[in-house]
Design an enzyme around this catalytic site. Structure first.
Site, short mmCIF file in Angstrom:
data_model
loop_
_atom_site.label_atom_id
_atom_site.label_comp_id
_atom_site.label_asym_id
_atom_site.label_seq_id
_atom_site.Cartn_x
_atom_site.Cartn_y
_atom_site.Cartn_z
N CYS A 1 0.84 -1.19 0.00
CA CYS A 1 0.00 0.00 0.00
C CYS A 1 0.88 1.24 0.00
CB CYS A 1 -0.92 0.00 1.23
SG CYS A 1 -1.97 1.46 1.34
N THR B 1 -0.57 4.44 0.10
CA THR B 1 -1.46 5.54 0.45
C THR B 1 -0.74 6.63 1.23
OG1 THR B 1 -3.45 4.17 0.43
CG2 THR B 1 -3.53 6.18 1.74
#
Length: 211
Positions: free
Chosen positions: A62, A64
């Site tokens: 991830c 993000t």
């Protein structure tokens, strides 16, 4: 059992969806998220979820936090949300951040009832597509990566950015070996604190922060 999975569990439409599904299937067990704060956990459980899924930006694939600057330390998110789940008599699932059996043990001590694993369970015979294997490695990608979005949802809109990476993990053979390693690690964790069950382990063990 139903899992309602979105990257941002604070959206009103998402909470309305939980209410709708719980109303339509009242006997179902719903896990919903993701959220990372006590307020978010309260939103999700009050809407009708039985299990709040906790985690934002903590997955190995991830990106993000890099792309958006938004995230929350996983252990803190679990600890701070535990009391809310207890108030409702409901549960917490820790999603992301576990790369070893010891990380799973820490998640339980922090207050998780369940853990969700990605990278630890990737690269096994049972879940590897032949075209993704290259010798001793297997390609893996985050579900918010450009590759995943193009594969499952068609071409990504130009106004969006990907929030997942693509990389390789070792090919690990049968998944049973990894599962046994995880269970063995948790059993040993229990022996170190004199616990006969995970519930007793969570009550006896403590997380210590060194400053």
């Amino acid at each position: 059992n139903i899992c309602i999975d979105v990257p941002n569990g604070y959206i009103i439409k998402f909470l309305d969806t939980i209410r709708y599904i719980k109303g339509k299937y009242p006997g179902s067990v719903i896990m919903a998220g993701n959220v990372v704060t006590p307020e978010g956990t309260d939103f999700v459980l009050k809407a009708g979820a039985d299990i709040a899924k906790i985690g934002l930006g903590s997955g190995a694939f991830c990106t993000t936090r890099k792309k958006t600057g938004v995230g929350y330390p996983q252990i803190s998110a679990i600890m701070e949300s535990r009391d809310i789940a207890d108030d409702y008599g409901k549960y917490i699932c820790s999603d992301g951040g576990c790369v070893t059996p010891g990380d799973i043990a820490k998640a339980f001590v922090a207050g998780a009832d369940f853990v969700m694993l990605g990278t630890m369970l990737a690269g096994h015979e049972e879940n590897t597509e032949p075209e993704n294997r290259d010798g001793d490695t297997v390609e893996m990608y985050g579900m918010s990566s450009k590759k995943a979005m193009n594969k499952y949802y068609g071409e990504v809109e130009k106004y969006r950015t990907d929030e997942g990476s693509v990389g390789n993990v070792p090919y690990k053979g049968k998944i049973e070996r990894t599962v046994q390693d995880i269970l063995g690690g948790l059993r040993s964790s229990c022996t170190y604190v004199g616990a006969k069950s995970l519930e007793e382990f969570r009550n006896k063990a403590k997380l210590i922060s060194l400053k």
